[in-house]
Design a protein around this motif. Structure first.
Motif, mmCIF file in Angstrom:
data_model
loop_
_atom_site.group_PDB
_atom_site.id
_atom_site.type_symbol
_atom_site.label_atom_id
_atom_site.label_comp_id
_atom_site.label_asym_id
_atom_site.label_seq_id
_atom_site.Cartn_x
_atom_site.Cartn_y
_atom_site.Cartn_z
ATOM 1 N N VAL A 1 0.852 -1.192 0.000
ATOM 2 C CA VAL A 1 0.000 0.000 0.000
ATOM 3 C C VAL A 1 0.884 1.237 0.000
ATOM 4 N N ASP A 2 0.657 2.141 -0.934
ATOM 5 C CA ASP A 2 1.374 3.426 -0.889
ATOM 6 C C ASP A 2 0.524 4.534 -1.464
ATOM 7 N N LYS A 3 0.546 5.659 -0.782
ATOM 8 C CA LYS A 3 -0.263 6.806 -1.215
ATOM 9 C C LYS A 3 0.469 7.661 -2.251
ATOM 10 N N GLY A 4 1.752 7.392 -2.419
ATOM 11 C CA GLY A 4 2.548 8.236 -3.333
ATOM 12 C C GLY A 4 3.190 7.410 -4.429
ATOM 13 N N GLY B 1 9.303 5.762 -2.947
ATOM 14 C CA GLY B 1 9.333 6.592 -1.744
ATOM 15 C C GLY B 1 10.307 7.753 -1.818
ATOM 16 N N THR B 2 10.857 8.107 -0.677
ATOM 17 C CA THR B 2 11.706 9.294 -0.566
ATOM 18 C C THR B 2 12.995 9.147 -1.364
ATOM 19 N N CYS B 3 13.677 8.020 -1.210
ATOM 20 C CA CYS B 3 15.020 7.882 -1.795
ATOM 21 C C CYS B 3 14.988 8.142 -3.296
ATOM 22 N N VAL B 4 14.090 7.458 -3.987
ATOM 23 C CA VAL B 4 14.048 7.573 -5.449
ATOM 24 C C VAL B 4 13.442 8.907 -5.887
ATOM 25 N N SER C 1 18.971 14.272 -5.184
ATOM 26 C CA SER C 1 19.965 15.178 -4.597
ATOM 27 C C SER C 1 21.362 14.849 -5.114
ATOM 28 N N LYS C 2 21.652 13.560 -5.280
ATOM 29 C CA LYS C 2 23.010 13.214 -5.736
ATOM 30 C C LYS C 2 23.216 13.514 -7.220
ATOM 31 N N MET C 3 22.143 13.477 -8.011
ATOM 32 C CA MET C 3 22.267 13.896 -9.413
ATOM 33 C C MET C 3 22.707 15.360 -9.461
ATOM 34 N N GLU D 1 -3.805 5.848 0.390
ATOM 35 C CA GLU D 1 -3.376 5.951 1.791
ATOM 36 C C GLU D 1 -4.100 4.884 2.610
ATOM 37 N N GLY D 2 -3.398 4.306 3.585
ATOM 38 C CA GLY D 2 -4.035 3.286 4.416
ATOM 39 C C GLY D 2 -3.910 3.610 5.890
ATOM 40 N N HIS D 3 -4.838 3.056 6.683
ATOM 41 C CA HIS D 3 -4.695 3.167 8.134
ATOM 42 C C HIS D 3 -5.276 1.912 8.791
ATOM 43 N N ALA E 1 6.387 0.495 6.829
ATOM 44 C CA ALA E 1 7.588 1.174 6.290
ATOM 45 C C ALA E 1 7.119 2.501 5.699
ATOM 46 N N THR E 2 6.467 3.284 6.551
ATOM 47 C CA THR E 2 5.790 4.488 6.064
ATOM 48 C C THR E 2 6.680 5.738 6.055
ATOM 49 N N GLY E 3 7.917 5.613 6.491
ATOM 50 C CA GLY E 3 8.869 6.704 6.302
ATOM 51 C C GLY E 3 8.533 7.989 7.037
ATOM 52 N N GLY F 1 20.776 20.955 8.902
ATOM 53 C CA GLY F 1 21.188 19.540 8.934
ATOM 54 C C GLY F 1 21.766 19.120 7.592
ATOM 55 N N TYR F 2 21.912 17.798 7.413
ATOM 56 C CA TYR F 2 22.623 17.363 6.200
ATOM 57 C C TYR F 2 21.871 17.687 4.917
ATOM 58 N N ILE F 3 20.538 17.713 4.970
ATOM 59 C CA ILE F 3 19.786 18.017 3.739
ATOM 60 C C ILE F 3 20.075 19.459 3.313
ATOM 61 N N GLY G 1 12.894 1.092 8.600
ATOM 62 C CA GLY G 1 13.170 2.266 7.768
ATOM 63 C C GLY G 1 12.954 3.547 8.565
ATOM 64 N N ASP G 2 12.718 4.631 7.872
ATOM 65 C CA ASP G 2 12.551 5.932 8.537
ATOM 66 C C ASP G 2 11.393 5.915 9.532
ATOM 67 N N ALA G 3 10.449 5.005 9.350
ATOM 68 C CA ALA G 3 9.273 4.947 10.236
ATOM 69 C C ALA G 3 9.663 4.742 11.690
ATOM 70 N N PHE H 1 18.607 6.390 6.927
ATOM 71 C CA PHE H 1 19.329 6.321 5.655
ATOM 72 C C PHE H 1 18.838 5.093 4.897
ATOM 73 N N THR H 2 18.919 5.170 3.589
ATOM 74 C CA THR H 2 18.459 4.053 2.765
ATOM 75 C C THR H 2 19.250 2.783 3.075
ATOM 76 N N HIS H 3 20.586 2.924 3.194
ATOM 77 C CA HIS H 3 21.378 1.712 3.413
ATOM 78 C C HIS H 3 21.042 1.061 4.754
HETATM 79 C C1 LIG Z 1 16.937 15.217 0.514
HETATM 80 C C2 LIG Z 1 17.272 13.864 1.049
HETATM 81 C C3 LIG Z 1 18.462 13.265 0.696
HETATM 82 C C4 LIG Z 1 18.771 12.003 1.175
HETATM 83 N N1 LIG Z 1 19.952 11.457 0.815
HETATM 84 C C5 LIG Z 1 20.284 10.212 1.277
HETATM 85 C C6 LIG Z 1 21.491 9.591 0.878
HETATM 86 O O1 LIG Z 1 22.278 10.148 0.104
HETATM 87 N N2 LIG Z 1 21.752 8.351 1.350
HETATM 88 C C7 LIG Z 1 20.895 7.699 2.203
HETATM 89 O O2 LIG Z 1 21.182 6.582 2.593
HETATM 90 N N3 LIG Z 1 19.744 8.283 2.599
HETATM 91 C C8 LIG Z 1 19.417 9.509 2.154
HETATM 92 N N4 LIG Z 1 18.224 10.072 2.531
HETATM 93 C C9 LIG Z 1 17.340 9.329 3.440
HETATM 94 C C10 LIG Z 1 16.560 8.263 2.667
HETATM 95 O O3 LIG Z 1 15.924 8.861 1.562
HETATM 96 C C11 LIG Z 1 15.549 7.600 3.595
HETATM 97 O O4 LIG Z 1 16.218 7.099 4.720
HETATM 98 C C12 LIG Z 1 14.837 6.437 2.915
HETATM 99 O O5 LIG Z 1 14.305 6.828 1.675
HETATM 100 C C13 LIG Z 1 13.727 5.909 3.817
HETATM 101 O O6 LIG Z 1 13.061 4.870 3.158
HETATM 102 P P1 LIG Z 1 11.696 4.293 3.749
HETATM 103 O O7 LIG Z 1 11.305 3.203 2.780
HETATM 104 O O8 LIG Z 1 11.839 3.963 5.166
HETATM 105 O O9 LIG Z 1 10.666 5.507 3.679
HETATM 106 P P2 LIG Z 1 10.142 6.301 2.411
HETATM 107 O O10 LIG Z 1 11.037 6.143 1.261
HETATM 108 O O11 LIG Z 1 9.830 7.672 2.874
HETATM 109 O O12 LIG Z 1 8.793 5.534 2.016
HETATM 110 C C14 LIG Z 1 7.648 5.624 2.778
HETATM 111 C C15 LIG Z 1 6.475 5.459 1.854
HETATM 112 O O13 LIG Z 1 5.317 5.282 2.662
HETATM 113 C C16 LIG Z 1 4.230 5.932 2.035
HETATM 114 N N5 LIG Z 1 3.225 6.178 3.087
HETATM 115 C C17 LIG Z 1 3.387 6.854 4.240
HETATM 116 N N6 LIG Z 1 2.276 6.777 4.985
HETATM 117 C C18 LIG Z 1 1.384 6.048 4.274
HETATM 118 C C19 LIG Z 1 0.073 5.630 4.509
HETATM 119 N N7 LIG Z 1 -0.573 5.898 5.637
HETATM 120 N N8 LIG Z 1 -0.551 4.899 3.550
HETATM 121 C C20 LIG Z 1 0.096 4.580 2.390
HETATM 122 N N9 LIG Z 1 1.345 4.943 2.130
HETATM 123 C C21 LIG Z 1 1.985 5.657 3.066
HETATM 124 C C22 LIG Z 1 4.832 7.184 1.451
HETATM 125 O O14 LIG Z 1 4.059 7.653 0.368
HETATM 126 C C23 LIG Z 1 6.215 6.685 1.002
HETATM 127 O O15 LIG Z 1 6.218 6.314 -0.363
HETATM 128 C C24 LIG Z 1 17.869 11.321 2.038
HETATM 129 C C25 LIG Z 1 16.652 11.914 2.384
HETATM 130 C C26 LIG Z 1 16.348 13.160 1.906
HETATM 131 C C27 LIG Z 1 15.021 13.782 2.278
#
Ligand SMILES: Cc1cc2nc3c(=O)[nH]c(=O)nc-3n(C[C@H](O)[C@H](O)[C@H](O)COP(=O)(O)OP(=O)(O)OC[C@H]3O[C@@H](n4cnc5c(N)ncnc54)[C@H](O)[C@@H]3O)c2cc1C
Length: 454
Positions: free
Chosen positions: A32-35, A39-42, A49-51, A113-115, A137-139, A177-179, A306-308, A314-316
């Motif tokens: 399930v994803d609302k976007g 997610g954020t990384c791609v 940002s790295k491009m 979006e889900g809940h 893994a809602t970030g 911060g780093y961003i 993940g970020d949640a 971080f992605t890694h």
């Molecule tokens: C500008 C910037 C630069 C970055 N650069 C780096 C880098 O160089 N190296 C690195 O390692 N990390 C970097 N990061 C951090 C990295 O992007 C994140 O740590 C990573 O993308 C997190 O992945 P995730 O899958 O946990 O969350 P996300 O990628 O944020 O995915 C969460 C997904 O959940 C969906 N979602 C949320 N709530 C709901 C809901 N209720 N219902 C349905 N869908 C929902 C969102 O739409 C989203 O698609 C950067 C972040 C930013 C903002």
């Protein structure tokens, strides 16, 4: 109501990794994803940002050619084209993920979006779906501080900045911060006048102090830094936004102006969208989802990663968590996530990379040795005329266990990898110093740093 073996909420890098693992085991999966998938990384983080930053690095390097007696100049940087290239890479990445999802049998992607409605059930666009195992893994998203007037100004975030068509003449970053630092590097390399305001007195205050100091010294040559300062309010004028700032220690206030403002004040958990109370899932004070060391929430069948979870954002780190969470959810034996050996890099100029404890942290209750080396202590560093960049190693006295390693200078993110590998494999400093390193190569700085321990 449809029932799935696995429900994954969030199709960022981390959620996707879990979903594909589950599908590869023949399980029926709802994702399930609302976007946009990815997610954020791609879509708005690492990739775009790295491009952009790579272009900035090329500009800085070209300007520094003169130190090698090469006269060169930059005639023009086509801002629009630089951003278009970044956008096309994002679109390509996003489309290839969509294709992989579409081609996956047993993977039902729900673009909404889900809940939670109870601990096994999610409501997605009015429909209910039930899962035996659920992965959250809602970030996170940009955190927008409640600044007076900010809602009346068309401010940028790490998302909207990617849509720019025209280069702003000047920009203020609220939050350092780093961003902010990475985007500040990008804009300033392209000739934009950049100002950063930050509450802390130190850049990257969680990092190694000497590295923060050198970073500040280097960035100050091209970016206006207001440290120990908070933004109070923002107002729009015909000449662009003006930000009222206050010095936290003196209380002195002044207004600064620019043609654009970017809010880079940290990341906010998306957990508020999930109605976690219906499932009884606990969160911490900042509303990130609480998990144990094996990434399980307080509910036996629900995992979060993940970020949640707001740990190593971080992605890694998230990718590693996905590996572990999946293993732990499908095996009786559990593996703990080792957050100590999660490295990070900050793609400024100079570049920074770091893993483990800082000297200050390591000194608390431990006997340690510290080693330092300059890039210019190595042949390749000297060839590059890298005079200020350095590395620092922190090792436990007696055992030789590596506790931390920090680098500031060219290719820091690449150079640190061998130390990360050694730490993850519980290696001591011999696992670095006894290896043969190609001579001369920039990687010589790593054993050089460990050879200077005292
Ligand atoms: C500008 C910037 C630069 C970055 N650069 C780096 C880098 O160089 N190296 C690195 O390692 N990390 C970097 N990061 C951090 C990295 O992007 C994140 O740590 C990573 O993308 C997190 O992945 P995730 O899958 O946990 O969350 P996300 O990628 O944020 O995915 C969460 C997904 O959940 C969906 N979602 C949320 N709530 C709901 C809901 N209720 N219902 C349905 N869908 C929902 C969102 O739409 C989203 O698609 C950067 C972040 C930013 C903002």
């Amino acid at each position: 109501m449809k029932t799935y073996d696995v429900i994954v909420v969030g199709a960022g890098d981390v959620g996707l990794a879990i979903a594909f693992k589950a599908v590869s085991k023949g399980l029926k999966v709802a994702l399930v994803d609302k976007g946009h998938p990815g997610g954020t990384c791609v879509n708005s983080g690492c990739v775009p940002s790295k491009m952009l930053i790579y272009t900035a690095d090329r500009i800085i390097e070209t300007r520094e050619n003169i130190k090698f007696s090469i006269r060169s100049g930059i005639i023009d940087v086509n801002f629009r084209a630089v951003l278009e290239r970044m956008r096309s890479v994002v679109t390509r990445g996003r489309n290839s993920i969509k294709k992989a999802i579409e081609e996956s049998e047993n993977l039902h992607f729900i673009s909404k979006e889900g809940h939670f409605s109870d601990e096994h059930t999610l409501e997605v666009a009015g429909d209910k779906i039930r899962g035996n195992k659920i992965f959250i893994a809602t970030g996170a998203r940009p955190s927008i501080p409640p600044l007076k007037g900010l809602d009346k100004v068309p401010y940028l975030t790490n998302e909207s900045v990617l849509g720019l068509k025209k280069k702003p003449e000047s920009i203020i970053f609220i939050g350092g911060g780093y961003i902010a630092l990475e985007y500040a590097h990008f804009f300033s390399a392209l000739g934009v006048k950049v100002t950063i305001i930050d509450r802390n007195l130190t850049l990257l205050p969680f990092g190694e102090r000497e590295i923060s100091e050198l970073l500040k010294k280097k960035l100050e040559t091209r970016i206006e830094l207001h440290m120990g300062v908070e933004a109070i309010s923002v107002r729009s004028t015909v000449n662009g936004p003006r930000v009222l700032i206050r010095n936290i220690s003196t209380g002195g206030e002044k207004e600064i102006s620019a043609k654009a403002v970017m809010v880079s004040a940290g990341r906010k958990s998306n957990a508020d969208l999930l109605k976690l109370e219906h499932a009884g899932i606990k969160t911490d004070k900042a509303n990130f989802i609480k998990v144990d060391e094996c990434l399980r929430t307080n509910k036996k069948h629900i995992w979060a990663l993940g970020d949640a979870i707001g740990r190593a954002m971080f992605t890694h780190a998230g990718d590693k968590e996905a590996e572990l969470a999946w293993y732990n959810a499908t095996h009786r034996r559990k593996i703990r996530m080792n957050f100590q050996s999660v490295p990070y890099a900050v793609y400024t100029s100079p570049q920074i990379a770091s893993v483990g404890l800082t000297e200050q942290q390591a000194r608390q209750g431990r006997n340690i040795l510290v080693g330092r080396a300059l890039y210019s202590d190595t042949v390749m560093g000297e060839a590059m005329m890298e005079r200020e960049g350095f590395a620092k190693a922190i090792v436990e006295k007696g055992t030789g266990r590596i506790l931390g390693f920090h680098i500031i200078g060219p290719n820091a993110a690449i150079l640190i990898q061998e130390v990360v590998n050694a730490m993850l494999n519980k290696g001591d400093l011999k696992s670095i110093t006894q290896c043969i390193h190609i001579f001369p190569a920039l990687s010589n700085i790593v054993p050089e740093t460990f050879s200077n321990l005292q």
